[in-house]
Design an enzyme around this catalytic site. Structure first.
Site, mmCIF file in Angstrom:
data_model
loop_
_atom_site.group_PDB
_atom_site.id
_atom_site.type_symbol
_atom_site.label_atom_id
_atom_site.label_comp_id
_atom_site.label_asym_id
_atom_site.label_seq_id
_atom_site.Cartn_x
_atom_site.Cartn_y
_atom_site.Cartn_z
ATOM 1 N N GLY A 68 0.887 -1.174 -0.114
ATOM 2 C CA GLY A 68 -0.174 -0.129 -0.091
ATOM 3 C C GLY A 68 0.895 1.257 0.075
ATOM 4 O O GLY A 68 2.017 1.224 0.026
ATOM 5 N N ASP A 69 0.063 2.367 -0.144
ATOM 6 C CA ASP A 69 0.737 3.642 -0.122
ATOM 7 C C ASP A 69 -0.391 4.370 0.482
ATOM 8 O O ASP A 69 -1.577 4.333 0.296
ATOM 9 C CB ASP A 69 1.165 4.042 -1.410
ATOM 10 C CG ASP A 69 2.093 5.336 -1.301
ATOM 11 O OD1 ASP A 69 3.273 5.113 -1.044
ATOM 12 O OD2 ASP A 69 1.585 6.452 -1.642
ATOM 13 N N GLN A 70 0.086 5.622 1.093
ATOM 14 C CA GLN A 70 -0.825 6.735 1.565
ATOM 15 C C GLN A 70 -0.330 8.214 1.260
ATOM 16 O O GLN A 70 0.946 8.308 1.467
ATOM 17 C CB GLN A 70 -1.124 6.568 3.129
ATOM 18 C CG GLN A 70 -2.086 7.135 3.890
ATOM 19 C CD GLN A 70 -2.346 6.589 5.103
ATOM 20 O OE1 GLN A 70 -1.437 6.701 6.256
ATOM 21 N NE2 GLN A 70 -3.436 6.368 5.512
#
Length: 182
Positions: free
Chosen positions: A58-60
Protein backbone atom coordinates in the site's frame (compact mmCIF):
# COMPACT_ATOMS: atom_id res chain seq x y z
CA UNK A 1 -0.34 -3.60 14.35
CA UNK A 2 -3.42 -3.17 12.15
CA UNK A 3 -2.95 -6.41 10.24
CA UNK A 4 -2.71 -8.33 13.52
CA UNK A 5 -6.34 -7.37 14.22
CA UNK A 6 -7.51 -9.63 11.36
CA UNK A 7 -5.84 -12.61 13.01
CA UNK A 8 -4.10 -14.06 9.95
CA UNK A 9 -0.38 -14.88 10.28
CA UNK A 10 1.88 -12.72 8.10
CA UNK A 11 5.44 -11.56 7.62
CA UNK A 12 6.46 -8.00 6.85
CA UNK A 13 8.83 -7.30 3.95
CA UNK A 14 10.13 -3.92 2.87
CA UNK A 15 9.57 -3.53 -0.88
CA UNK A 16 12.82 -3.12 -2.83
CA UNK A 17 11.68 -0.04 -4.75
CA UNK A 18 12.93 3.52 -4.89
CA UNK A 19 9.76 5.37 -3.99
CA UNK A 20 11.19 8.76 -4.96
CA UNK A 21 12.01 7.51 -8.48
CA UNK A 22 8.53 6.00 -8.82
CA UNK A 23 6.94 9.29 -7.72
CA UNK A 24 9.01 11.23 -10.26
CA UNK A 25 7.94 8.78 -12.99
CA UNK A 26 4.27 9.05 -12.03
CA UNK A 27 4.35 12.83 -11.81
CA UNK A 28 6.07 13.02 -15.21
CA UNK A 29 3.12 10.99 -16.53
CA UNK A 30 0.83 13.61 -14.93
CA UNK A 31 -0.97 11.10 -12.73
CA UNK A 32 -3.65 12.47 -10.41
CA UNK A 33 -3.13 12.07 -6.63
CA UNK A 34 -5.39 8.95 -6.62
CA UNK A 35 -3.57 7.51 -9.63
CA UNK A 36 -0.22 8.21 -7.95
CA UNK A 37 -1.27 6.42 -4.75
CA UNK A 38 -2.54 3.44 -6.75
CA UNK A 39 0.62 3.35 -8.90
CA UNK A 40 2.86 3.31 -5.81
CA UNK A 41 0.73 0.69 -4.07
CA UNK A 42 0.78 -1.61 -7.09
CA UNK A 43 4.52 -1.18 -7.72
CA UNK A 44 5.38 -1.95 -4.09
CA UNK A 45 3.14 -5.03 -4.09
CA UNK A 46 4.45 -6.30 -7.42
CA UNK A 47 8.05 -5.88 -6.23
CA UNK A 48 7.65 -8.57 -3.54
CA UNK A 49 5.06 -10.81 -5.20
CA UNK A 50 6.35 -14.35 -5.72
CA UNK A 51 3.41 -16.12 -7.45
CA UNK A 52 2.94 -18.41 -4.39
CA UNK A 53 1.79 -16.18 -1.57
CA UNK A 54 -0.77 -13.47 -1.02
CA UNK A 55 0.90 -10.06 -0.81
CA UNK A 56 -0.60 -6.89 0.61
CA UNK A 57 1.01 -3.58 -0.29
CA UNK A 58 0.00 0.00 0.00
CA UNK A 59 0.69 3.68 -0.05
CA UNK A 60 -0.84 6.67 1.61
CA UNK A 61 -0.74 10.31 0.62
CA UNK A 62 -2.33 13.60 1.46
CA UNK A 63 -4.03 15.68 -1.23
CA UNK A 64 -4.63 19.35 -0.45
CA UNK A 65 -6.00 21.74 -3.06
CA UNK A 66 -5.34 19.12 -5.75
CA UNK A 67 -1.66 18.75 -4.81
CA UNK A 68 0.13 15.89 -3.09
CA UNK A 69 1.65 16.74 0.28
CA UNK A 70 4.49 14.40 1.13
CA UNK A 71 6.45 13.69 4.27
CA UNK A 72 7.84 16.92 5.67
CA UNK A 73 11.22 15.53 6.87
CA UNK A 74 11.90 18.78 8.80
CA UNK A 75 10.11 20.66 11.56
CA UNK A 76 9.95 23.76 9.37
CA UNK A 77 8.22 21.86 6.56
CA UNK A 78 5.79 20.27 9.03
CA UNK A 79 4.88 23.70 10.42
CA UNK A 80 4.36 24.97 6.85
CA UNK A 81 2.16 22.01 5.84
CA UNK A 82 -0.04 22.13 8.94
CA UNK A 83 -0.32 25.93 8.73
CA UNK A 84 -1.48 25.71 5.10
CA UNK A 85 -4.11 23.07 5.95
CA UNK A 86 -5.14 24.85 9.16
CA UNK A 87 -8.94 25.24 9.30
CA UNK A 88 -9.34 23.60 5.88
CA UNK A 89 -10.30 20.21 4.44
CA UNK A 90 -7.95 17.81 2.70
CA UNK A 91 -8.10 14.22 1.50
CA UNK A 92 -6.10 11.28 2.80
CA UNK A 93 -5.79 8.65 0.08
CA UNK A 94 -5.04 5.17 1.35
CA UNK A 95 -4.26 2.86 -1.53
CA UNK A 96 -4.01 -0.91 -0.98
CA UNK A 97 -3.26 -3.70 -3.42
CA UNK A 98 -3.73 -7.39 -2.65
CA UNK A 99 -2.14 -9.89 -5.03
CA UNK A 100 -2.89 -13.61 -4.79
CA UNK A 101 -1.55 -16.29 -7.14
CA UNK A 102 -4.80 -15.97 -9.15
CA UNK A 103 -6.27 -12.49 -8.57
CA UNK A 104 -5.43 -8.87 -7.82
CA UNK A 105 -7.64 -6.58 -5.74
CA UNK A 106 -7.25 -2.85 -5.24
CA UNK A 107 -8.85 0.02 -3.35
CA UNK A 108 -8.25 3.75 -3.14
CA UNK A 109 -9.92 4.71 0.11
CA UNK A 110 -10.45 8.46 0.45
CA UNK A 111 -11.02 10.14 3.79
CA UNK A 112 -11.99 13.81 4.12
CA UNK A 113 -10.35 15.52 7.09
CA UNK A 114 -11.09 19.07 8.26
CA UNK A 115 -8.54 20.62 10.57
CA UNK A 116 -9.46 22.82 13.50
CA UNK A 117 -8.34 26.43 13.48
CA UNK A 118 -5.13 26.15 15.47
CA UNK A 119 -2.69 28.76 16.63
CA UNK A 120 0.88 28.63 15.39
CA UNK A 121 1.92 27.75 18.94
CA UNK A 122 -0.52 24.79 18.98
CA UNK A 123 0.89 23.56 15.68
CA UNK A 124 4.48 23.82 16.95
CA UNK A 125 3.59 22.08 20.22
CA UNK A 126 1.83 19.28 18.34
CA UNK A 127 4.89 18.69 16.15
CA UNK A 128 7.07 18.57 19.24
CA UNK A 129 4.77 15.97 20.85
CA UNK A 130 4.30 13.56 17.91
CA UNK A 131 7.32 14.38 15.73
CA UNK A 132 5.37 13.57 12.52
CA UNK A 133 8.30 14.30 10.21
CA UNK A 134 8.00 10.90 8.49
CA UNK A 135 4.24 11.14 7.91
CA UNK A 136 2.39 12.43 4.87
CA UNK A 137 0.53 15.58 5.86
CA UNK A 138 2.67 16.09 8.98
CA UNK A 139 0.39 14.30 11.43
CA UNK A 140 0.04 10.98 13.21
CA UNK A 141 -3.67 10.29 13.49
CA UNK A 142 -3.03 7.28 15.75
CA UNK A 143 -1.38 9.55 18.31
CA UNK A 144 -2.19 13.13 19.31
CA UNK A 145 -2.79 14.04 15.65
CA UNK A 146 -6.42 13.00 15.99
CA UNK A 147 -6.98 16.16 18.05
CA UNK A 148 -5.91 18.38 15.11
CA UNK A 149 -9.25 17.72 13.43
CA UNK A 150 -12.74 19.05 13.90
CA UNK A 151 -14.28 16.59 11.43
CA UNK A 152 -13.28 13.30 9.80
CA UNK A 153 -15.47 11.68 7.15
CA UNK A 154 -14.72 8.01 6.49
CA UNK A 155 -16.45 4.67 6.33
CA UNK A 156 -13.41 2.82 7.71
CA UNK A 157 -11.39 4.59 10.39
CA UNK A 158 -8.55 2.07 10.11
CA UNK A 159 -7.84 3.41 6.59
CA UNK A 160 -6.63 6.64 8.18
CA UNK A 161 -3.99 4.63 10.00
CA UNK A 162 -2.86 3.07 6.73
CA UNK A 163 -4.90 -0.08 6.14
CA UNK A 164 -8.69 -0.23 5.50
CA UNK A 165 -9.40 -3.33 7.57
CA UNK A 166 -13.08 -3.63 6.69
CA UNK A 167 -12.27 -3.88 2.97
CA UNK A 168 -9.13 -5.98 3.51
CA UNK A 169 -10.81 -8.52 5.79
CA UNK A 170 -13.62 -8.90 3.24
CA UNK A 171 -11.09 -9.50 0.44
CA UNK A 172 -9.08 -12.02 2.45
CA UNK A 173 -12.20 -13.86 3.64
CA UNK A 174 -13.37 -13.99 0.01
CA UNK A 175 -10.02 -15.54 -0.92
CA UNK A 176 -10.59 -18.34 1.58
CA UNK A 177 -8.59 -17.07 4.55
CA UNK A 178 -9.99 -17.83 7.98
CA UNK A 179 -10.11 -14.70 10.12
CA UNK A 180 -8.90 -14.59 13.72
CA UNK A 181 -6.82 -17.72 13.28
CA UNK A 182 -3.54 -16.53 14.86
Amino acid sequence: ELLQKIGIPFISVKPPVNEDDLKKQALAEKKSPSELAEFLSRKKTESVFDQKNTVIGGDQLVCFNGEVRGKPHTTENAIKQLSEMNGKTHQLITSVTVMTPTETFHINHITELTMKNLTLNEIKNYIQIDSPLDCAGSYKIEKSGLCLFQKIQTDDFSAIQGLPLIWLSNVLKGCGYELFKN
